[in-house]
Design an enzyme around this catalytic site. Structure first.
Site, PDB file in Angstrom:
ATOM      1  N   ASP A  24       0.825  -1.209   0.000  1.00 33.07           N
ATOM      2  CA  ASP A  24       0.000   0.000   0.000  1.00 33.07           C
ATOM      3  C   ASP A  24       0.864   1.266   0.000  1.00 33.07           C
ATOM      4  OD1 ASP A  24      -2.346   1.307  -0.096  1.00 33.07           O
ATOM      5  OD2 ASP A  24      -3.077   0.700   1.869  1.00 33.07           O
ATOM      6  N   HIS A  41       3.423   3.256  -8.667  1.00 36.01           N
ATOM      7  CA  HIS A  41       3.357   1.824  -9.002  1.00 36.01           C
ATOM      8  C   HIS A  41       4.657   1.381  -9.672  1.00 36.01           C
ATOM      9  CE1 HIS A  41      -0.738   1.967  -7.746  1.00 36.01           C
ATOM     10  NE2 HIS A  41      -1.194   2.602  -8.808  1.00 36.01           N
ATOM     11  N   ASN A  72      -9.958  -3.184  -7.620  1.00 33.46           N
ATOM     12  CA  ASN A  72      -9.087  -2.199  -8.280  1.00 33.46           C
ATOM     13  C   ASN A  72      -9.574  -1.785  -9.681  1.00 33.46           C
ATOM     14  OD1 ASN A  72      -5.966  -3.427  -6.813  1.00 33.46           O
ATOM     15  ND2 ASN A  72      -7.297  -1.763  -6.147  1.00 33.46           N
TER      16      ASN A  72
HETATM   17  C1  FPP Z   1      -1.776   0.000  -3.608  1.00 33.28           C
HETATM   18  O1  FPP Z   1      -1.317   1.321  -3.574  1.00 33.28           O
HETATM   19  C2  FPP Z   1      -1.102  -0.725  -4.683  1.00 33.28           C
HETATM   20  C3  FPP Z   1      -1.724  -1.305  -5.751  1.00 33.28           C
HETATM   21  C4  FPP Z   1      -3.174  -1.230  -5.956  1.00 33.28           C
HETATM   22  C5  FPP Z   1      -0.984  -1.960  -6.834  1.00 33.28           C
HETATM   23  C6  FPP Z   1       0.288  -2.643  -6.461  1.00 33.28           C
HETATM   24  C7  FPP Z   1       1.080  -2.823  -7.680  1.00 33.28           C
HETATM   25  C8  FPP Z   1       2.424  -2.751  -7.770  1.00 33.28           C
HETATM   26  C9  FPP Z   1       3.297  -2.589  -6.621  1.00 33.28           C
HETATM   27  C10 FPP Z   1       3.127  -2.833  -9.098  1.00 33.28           C
HETATM   28  C11 FPP Z   1       2.885  -4.034  -9.911  1.00 33.28           C
HETATM   29  C12 FPP Z   1       3.041  -5.318  -9.183  1.00 33.28           C
HETATM   30  C13 FPP Z   1       3.891  -6.320  -9.504  1.00 33.28           C
HETATM   31  C14 FPP Z   1       3.837  -7.577  -8.754  1.00 33.28           C
HETATM   32  C15 FPP Z   1       4.898  -6.231 -10.576  1.00 33.28           C
HETATM   33  P1  FPP Z   1      -2.352   2.547  -3.749  1.00 33.28           P
HETATM   34  O2  FPP Z   1      -2.269   3.026  -5.155  1.00 33.28           O
HETATM   35  O3  FPP Z   1      -3.699   2.117  -3.303  1.00 33.28           O
HETATM   36  O4  FPP Z   1      -1.749   3.598  -2.786  1.00 33.28           O
HETATM   37  P2  FPP Z   1      -2.540   4.781  -2.047  1.00 33.28           P
HETATM   38  O5  FPP Z   1      -3.386   4.150  -0.980  1.00 33.28           O
HETATM   39  O6  FPP Z   1      -1.444   5.616  -1.491  1.00 33.28           O
HETATM   40  O7  FPP Z   1      -3.352   5.502  -3.086  1.00 33.28           O
END
Ligand code: FPP
Length: 252
Positions: A24, A41, A72
């Site tokens: 997160d 990301h 998502n």
């Molecule tokens: C949550 O952060 C993260 C995600 C929804 C996506 C996670 C994806 C990656 C780390 C990259 C791709 C993955 C791999 C395995 C190559 P958020 O965007 O919800 O953060 P926020 O709460 O600060 O908005």
């Protein structure tokens, strides 16, 4: 790493075998730097690489990462498209390293609904690494725990209707075992520790069944900055816990 437990092994201690991570804080990390959310990301992929390498070095049996949830899809189209591109690129670019480290890539989730290019890259990487004997890296993709349980219940009902199992004659323990065997990854090692980054303290529909007796570690670090020492801190925290699995602690 060991911690106190009454795990029925008679040893009074058990190693951490399986860690899952809710990655997160990517969006917040990017926004705080005046960047597009997708940059968070992108940086998060570097954390995935570093943490996977380190988890394998620590001797984990499985590392499970929540990469894309069933919820998502509600994000802006551009963010979803960029995430899918990142996933596809990662699944292709990572092949050499996964083979060198003998890591087996697996996935959980309704992967059949991912875009064709991601699904094909995933299938190819899973096939390529299937016989690797090291750590399992499991990506939760289009994953939701309630959907997983609903899918397992549907399979169980279908097996009952087809006469392959006799649901009426089954004890509650039989039903529990049969449901567990119909989850997306049957035989998944017990989940010892769930780490969530960026300070959030919710399970967010991730591994509800598997977390029944898992330990929880909340890290304040946003995922793009999460590195080896942060994973070490989570494992040390786990090692300091005493697990009784609902029983009483044995005198040691
Ligand atoms: C949550 O952060 C993260 C995600 C929804 C996506 C996670 C994806 C990656 C780390 C990259 C791709 C993955 C791999 C395995 C190559 P958020 O965007 O919800 O953060 P926020 O709460 O600060 O908005």
């Amino acid at each position: 790493m060991r911690n106190g437990t009454t795990d029925g092994q008679g040893t009074g201690a058990c190693a951490v075998r399986h860690i899952a991570i809710i990655m997160d804080g990517n969006g917040r990390w990017a926004e705080a730097r005046g960047l597009e959310r997708i940059k968070g990301h992108e940086s998060g992929v570097e954390s995935v690489r570093a943490v996977t390498r380190h988890a394998a070095k620590l001797g984990l049996e499985q590392l499970t990462l929540f990469a894309f949830s069933t919820e998502n899809w509600k994000r802006p189209e551009h963010e979803v498209a960029c995430l899918m591109e990142l996933l596809e690129r990662y699944l292709v670019d990572e092949r050499d390293e996964l083979m060198e480290s003998s890591i087996r890539l697996r996935s959980i989730g309704r992967t059949e609904h991912l875009p064709d290019a991601v699904r094909d890259a995933l299938h190819a990487t899973e096939t390529l690494t299937a016989d690797n004997g090291g750590m399992t890296l499991c990506l939760a993709l289009n994953y939701g725990s309630r959907t997983e349980l609903a899918d397992a219940a549907r399979k169980l009902a279908a097996d009952g209707a087809a006469g392959r199992i006799d649901l009426e004659a089954m004890t509650p323990e039989d039903v529990e075992r049969a449901l567990g065997e119909r989850l997306y990854q049957p035989g998944m090692p017990p989940l010892d520790l769930l780490v969530r980054t960026a300070g959030e303290q919710r399970l967010s529909n991730f591994l509800l069944w598997q977390m029944s007796y898992g330990e929880f570690h909340v890290s304040p670090v946003e995922w793009p900055e999460f590195r080896e020492p942060d994973l070490d801190r989570a494992v040390e925290d786990y090692a300091s816990r005493t697990r009784s699995f609902g029983g009483l602690l044995q005198a040691r």
